[in-house]
Design a protein around this motif. Structure first.
Motif, mmCIF file in Angstrom:
data_model
loop_
_atom_site.group_PDB
_atom_site.id
_atom_site.type_symbol
_atom_site.label_atom_id
_atom_site.label_comp_id
_atom_site.label_asym_id
_atom_site.label_seq_id
_atom_site.Cartn_x
_atom_site.Cartn_y
_atom_site.Cartn_z
ATOM 1 N N GLU A 88 32.781 -4.264 -25.350
ATOM 2 C CA GLU A 88 32.908 -5.117 -26.537
ATOM 3 C C GLU A 88 31.618 -5.854 -26.884
ATOM 4 O O GLU A 88 31.553 -6.534 -27.919
ATOM 5 N N ASP A 89 30.600 -5.739 -26.066
ATOM 6 C CA ASP A 89 29.283 -6.288 -26.399
ATOM 7 C C ASP A 89 28.485 -5.334 -27.293
ATOM 8 O O ASP A 89 27.399 -5.688 -27.761
ATOM 9 N N THR A 90 29.012 -4.139 -27.506
ATOM 10 C CA THR A 90 28.326 -3.161 -28.349
ATOM 11 C C THR A 90 28.169 -3.699 -29.766
ATOM 12 O O THR A 90 29.160 -4.104 -30.400
ATOM 13 N N ALA A 91 26.952 -3.710 -30.257
ATOM 14 C CA ALA A 91 26.660 -4.270 -31.582
ATOM 15 C C ALA A 91 25.173 -4.104 -31.874
ATOM 16 O O ALA A 91 24.391 -3.753 -30.977
ATOM 17 N N VAL A 92 24.808 -4.396 -33.113
ATOM 18 C CA VAL A 92 23.399 -4.573 -33.450
ATOM 19 C C VAL A 92 23.074 -6.051 -33.223
ATOM 20 O O VAL A 92 23.775 -6.923 -33.739
ATOM 21 N N TYR A 93 22.048 -6.309 -32.447
ATOM 22 C CA TYR A 93 21.664 -7.679 -32.099
ATOM 23 C C TYR A 93 20.462 -8.085 -32.950
ATOM 24 O O TYR A 93 19.463 -7.366 -33.019
ATOM 25 N N TYR A 94 20.579 -9.257 -33.563
ATOM 26 C CA TYR A 94 19.537 -9.763 -34.462
ATOM 27 C C TYR A 94 18.954 -11.061 -33.907
ATOM 28 O O TYR A 94 19.684 -11.939 -33.450
ATOM 29 N N CYS A 95 17.662 -11.167 -34.019
ATOM 30 C CA CYS A 95 16.956 -12.390 -33.670
ATOM 31 C C CYS A 95 16.820 -13.253 -34.920
ATOM 32 O O CYS A 95 16.614 -12.736 -36.029
ATOM 33 N N ASN A 96 16.901 -14.556 -34.731
ATOM 34 C CA ASN A 96 16.782 -15.512 -35.832
ATOM 35 C C ASN A 96 15.907 -16.670 -35.372
ATOM 36 O O ASN A 96 16.001 -17.078 -34.207
ATOM 37 N N ALA A 97 15.076 -17.182 -36.266
ATOM 38 C CA ALA A 97 14.229 -18.320 -35.884
ATOM 39 C C ALA A 97 13.872 -19.154 -37.098
ATOM 40 O O ALA A 97 13.750 -18.634 -38.216
ATOM 41 N N GLU A 98 13.700 -20.448 -36.851
ATOM 42 C CA GLU A 98 13.216 -21.374 -37.885
ATOM 43 C C GLU A 98 11.718 -21.541 -37.669
ATOM 44 O O GLU A 98 11.303 -22.089 -36.650
ATOM 45 N N ILE A 99 10.946 -21.074 -38.630
ATOM 46 C CA ILE A 99 9.505 -21.002 -38.452
ATOM 47 C C ILE A 99 8.776 -21.659 -39.623
ATOM 48 O O ILE A 99 9.139 -21.428 -40.780
ATOM 49 N N ALA A 100 7.773 -22.451 -39.286
ATOM 50 C CA ALA A 100 6.876 -23.004 -40.290
ATOM 51 C C ALA A 100 5.546 -22.273 -40.180
ATOM 52 O O ALA A 100 4.972 -22.185 -39.088
ATOM 53 N N SER A 101 5.091 -21.741 -41.278
ATOM 54 C CA SER A 101 3.794 -21.063 -41.281
ATOM 55 C C SER A 101 2.729 -22.008 -41.833
ATOM 56 O O SER A 101 3.040 -23.018 -42.465
ATOM 57 N N TYR A 102 1.490 -21.668 -41.574
ATOM 58 C CA TYR A 102 0.387 -22.481 -42.098
ATOM 59 C C TYR A 102 0.354 -22.418 -43.616
ATOM 60 O O TYR A 102 -0.024 -23.389 -44.272
ATOM 61 N N SER A 103 0.781 -21.314 -44.192
ATOM 62 C CA SER A 103 0.718 -21.163 -45.651
ATOM 63 C C SER A 103 1.809 -21.945 -46.357
ATOM 64 O O SER A 103 1.593 -22.512 -47.421
ATOM 65 N N SER A 104 3.005 -22.001 -45.769
ATOM 66 C CA SER A 104 4.116 -22.657 -46.452
ATOM 67 C C SER A 104 4.169 -24.154 -46.154
ATOM 68 O O SER A 104 4.477 -24.949 -47.030
#
Length: 121
Positions: A88-104
């Motif tokens: 039941e762990d079978t799945a597509v796993y996605y990474c997520n992050a809150e990121i601040a770039s120098y440009s934004s």
């Protein structure tokens, strides 16, 4: 241009282990929370685990005691160690992050492209 790239997915037998990695690249100023989500076929995407910049963690009940989330801030990389895997762990796993770039100059939410994890004998 900020990107998240996952790696480490694959086919594993029940009871086995996998380690997923999520590498952030680009002109990154800071990374706040990082997390892993998964989406099984025909189901909605669900939270697996999150980790703050200070190392505080949160897990879905279904993975507590089996999965461990961690991060290496110097390498701008997050990890998900998955043990005692179940079908039941079978799945597509996605990474997520809150990121601040120098440009934004402000934090945005980013997603990786996903990596397939299949648990089957």
């Amino acid at each position: 241009q900020v990107q998240l790239v996952e790696s480490g997915g694959g086919l594993v037998q029940p009871g086995g282990s996998l380690r997923l990695s999520c590498a952030a690249s680009g002109t990154i100023f800071s990374i706040q929370a990082m997390g892993w989500y998964r989406q099984a076929a025909g189901k909605q995407r669900e939270l697996v685990a999150t980790i703050t910049s200070g190392g505080s963690t949160h897990y879905a009940d279904s993975v507590k005691g089996r999965f461990t989330i961690s991060r290496d801030n110097a390498k701008k990389t997050g990890y998900l160690q998955m043990n005692s895997l179940k079908p039941e762990d079978t799945a597509v796993y996605y990474c997520n992050a809150e990121i601040a770039s120098y440009s934004s100059g402000y934090y945005r939410n980013y997603w990786g492209q996903g990596t397939q994890v299949t648990v089957s004998s």
